[in-house]
Design a protein around this motif. Structure first.
Motif, PDB file in Angstrom:
ATOM      1  N   UNK A   1       0.832  -1.207   0.000  1.00 50.98           N
ATOM      2  CA  UNK A   1       0.000   0.000   0.000  1.00 50.98           C
ATOM      3  C   UNK A   1       0.865   1.254   0.000  1.00 50.98           C
ATOM      4  N   UNK A   2       1.957   1.220   0.771  1.00 48.86           N
ATOM      5  CA  UNK A   2       2.871   2.361   0.790  1.00 48.86           C
ATOM      6  C   UNK A   2       3.490   2.585  -0.592  1.00 48.86           C
ATOM      7  N   UNK A   3       3.858   1.487  -1.245  1.00 52.55           N
ATOM      8  CA  UNK A   3       4.447   1.580  -2.580  1.00 52.55           C
ATOM      9  C   UNK A   3       3.445   2.168  -3.568  1.00 52.55           C
ATOM     10  N   UNK A   4       2.170   1.733  -3.484  1.00 57.51           N
ATOM     11  CA  UNK A   4       1.133   2.275  -4.364  1.00 57.51           C
ATOM     12  C   UNK A   4       0.917   3.766  -4.100  1.00 57.51           C
ATOM     13  N   UNK A   5       0.982   4.155  -2.827  1.00 55.41           N
ATOM     14  CA  UNK A   5       0.785   5.558  -2.469  1.00 55.41           C
ATOM     15  C   UNK A   5       1.907   6.418  -3.039  1.00 55.41           C
ATOM     16  N   UNK A   6       3.135   5.904  -2.998  1.00 51.33           N
ATOM     17  CA  UNK A   6       4.267   6.635  -3.568  1.00 51.33           C
ATOM     18  C   UNK A   6       4.063   6.817  -5.068  1.00 51.33           C
ATOM     19  N   UNK A   7       3.641   5.746  -5.746  1.00 57.58           N
ATOM     20  CA  UNK A   7       3.391   5.814  -7.187  1.00 57.58           C
ATOM     21  C   UNK A   7       2.304   6.836  -7.519  1.00 57.58           C
TER      22      UNK A   7
END
Length: 325
Positions: free
Chosen positions: A313-319
């Motif tokens: 989820x953190x990775x998706x938020x960064x993207x």
């Protein structure tokens, strides 16, 4: 025992005797004595009491004498108070508010039949009262037109064959035993003939139901319940314990599963239960719904799965932020 307590005990026993005798055409004194653990003199007094209430009992004398009951219902009409009447109509309103049920479109028919048994004044009061309580937050799914068929198959203990389309379409043959609704979806629990085990099928993935006369299985409700419990205990053997805040109770009450419990120990609160290792990913996703109310997670396998989901989820938020920038 006070005179009032003795009277209440006798009244309750007489009522139970009415139910006991309702489907009988003949009985003897010993039947009553044994069923209610009373003496011969008490049984005789109770029979006299039943006769005074209008129960059509007559005796035949002699060595093999017994009591006979004229064929008619012994139970009096059922009367409901005002709150009980409202409870019945609110229950029907709840049935109507679901997307569909195993009973077809019977809500309005039952509602009209009951409503017409009351006076015009009472009908008006009931209709007005129905607007006081409304059900607006129930989850709805697409209409399923074969719930009533599955319900009938369960009652008749009919083995069925159907197409099950979840990912890929496969033909399955089961003895359906229960219908369960959870989080807006209907599920059918059944004994899989080929796997020789109980399985759960989402009803909206079921199609082309046919009765399969090649298999006959007769199971009592006790055998079904024991089989389901035993399989669950064998299948779910990995225990978990998740500490949560007190506020987590709200989400749990709205989204609970039979194998997950909410427990309180002093000032601490926990989600506990048993799962199969294959269900760890599902449980980790479920825990995400509790947001910041999660405090600690065990065992490590579940903790790691939860951590991986958070990182994704953190990775998706960064993207997402990179695209916005």
């Amino acid at each position: 025992m006070t005179p009032l307590e003795e009277f209440m005990k006798k009244s309750e026993r007489i009522n139970q005797e009415l139910f006991y005798l309702n489907d009988k055409t003949e009985f003897n004194l010993k039947d009553l004595m044994h069923a209610f653990n009373i003496s011969k003199s008490t049984a005789l007094r109770d029979i006299a009491e039943l006769e005074s209430l209008g129960v059509p009992i007559y005796a035949t004398n002699g060595r093999y004498g017994s009591y006979h009951i004229i064929q008619e219902s012994l139970l009096p009409p059922v009367y409901f108070n005002e709150k009980e009447i409202f409870a019945i109509f609110f229950s029907l309103q709840l049935l109507k508010s679901t997307s569909n049920s195993p009973f077809g479109h019977t809500y309005q028919q039952i509602n009209n039949k009951l409503l017409n048994t009351f006076s015009k004044e009472k009908q008006k009061l009931i209709t007005q009262t129905m607007d006081v309580v409304q059900y607006n937050s129930l989850l709805h799914t697409e209409y399923i037109d074969h719930l009533d068929t599955l319900f009938e198959n369960i009652l008749k203990q009919q083995v069925i064959t159907f197409n099950y389309s979840r990912g890929e379409t496969r033909e399955r043959t089961i003895l359906p035993v229960k219908l369960v609704t959870r989080n807006g979806y209907w599920y059918c629990l059944g004994f899989d003939i080929h796997k020789q085990a109980y399985r759960t099928f989402r009803c909206d993935f079921i199609s082309q139901i046919k009765i399969n006369d090649n298999h006959q299985i007769n199971l009592s409700q006790e055998e079904i319940n024991e089989g389901l419990l035993q399989q669950q205990n064998d299948y779910r053997f990995l225990d978990f314990k998740v500490e949560v805040t007190k506020d987590a109770r709200t989400f749990y009450q709205q989204n609970n599963y039979p194998n997950i419990s909410f427990e309180q120990n002093d000032e601490s609160y926990f989600l506990t239960g048993f799962i199969n290792p294959n269900e760890i990913s599902f449980l980790a996703n479920y825990l995400l719904g509790f947001g910041t109310d999660i405090i600690s997670i065990s065992p490590n396998e579940l903790h790691d799965a939860y951590k991986i989901l958070i990182e994704k989820l953190q990775h998706k938020l960064i993207k997402m932020n990179e695209k916005r920038g």
